[in-house]
Design an enzyme around this catalytic site. Sequence first.
Site, PDB file in Angstrom:
ATOM      1  N   CYS A  53       0.608  -1.092   0.089  1.00  0.00           N
ATOM      2  CA  CYS A  53       0.029   0.047   0.063  1.00  0.00           C
ATOM      3  C   CYS A  53       0.816   1.291  -0.289  1.00  0.00           C
ATOM      4  CB  CYS A  53      -0.905   0.317   1.073  1.00  0.00           C
ATOM      5  SG  CYS A  53      -2.060  -1.584   1.452  1.00  0.00           S
ATOM      6  N   ARG A 130      -9.025  -3.899  -0.525  1.00  0.00           N
ATOM      7  CA  ARG A 130      -8.257  -3.656  -1.442  1.00  0.00           C
ATOM      8  C   ARG A 130      -9.251  -3.220  -2.587  1.00  0.00           C
ATOM      9  NH1 ARG A 130      -3.602  -2.196  -1.378  1.00  0.00           N
ATOM     10  NH2 ARG A 130      -2.697  -4.139  -3.088  1.00  0.00           N
TER      11      ARG A 130
END
Length: 222
Positions: A53, A130
């Site tokens: 991320c 996600r």
Amino acid sequence: MSESIPQHAGPPLLHDPAPDFRARTTMGDRSLADYRGGWLLLFSHPADFTPVCTSEFIAFSRAAGRFEALGCALLALSVDSLFSHFAWIRSIHAQFGVKVPFPIVEDPSMAIARAYGMIAPQAPDASMVRAAFVIDPAGTIRAISWYPMTTGRNVEELLRLLAALQTTDAHDVSTPEGWQPGDDVILPPELTPEAAFGPQDQGGDWYFRTGPLPKKARGRSR
């Protein structure tokens, strides 16, 4: 913390209205309704300080101007707290010299994540948070992508997707595989017997016609 969000029978799908919410972010309170009238990319993360991320935040930050040029705002979401968000973006700036120019929503109750179908109603953690949602100016979900925790998203592909959606909206055409701005598009078929049984272009047929954007449409704005 995020305000209560109406729960739906299932996760939102393409062409559904994007579930509205109001929550705290690293740039003050934000509501989905604040973005009405422009395009929005809402992308989520399972936790702060995760390496995959972090790589995405760096890429999104560096491409923020390109999204802005397409009339698209960026809005990130993580289930961690606002304090954690600030610590994360401070670390990104210190370690990589990158300032994160978009808000990050806090969602510690996972209410927003659940409303968007990122996790199952009874899921014990946020490992599936996600997702990326492309939301149009009317507040409608136009595209959804999902990635596992191990695999980084492709910011270039999201830019391409956004440009393709805007082109098809503005010009009533479709875009073929791998299309990039400036490439030929798929033109609407001529639904007549003459077109179906008449002479065909080399390498095509009446139902599959490609070419430049129609001249009368090229000057239209998004």
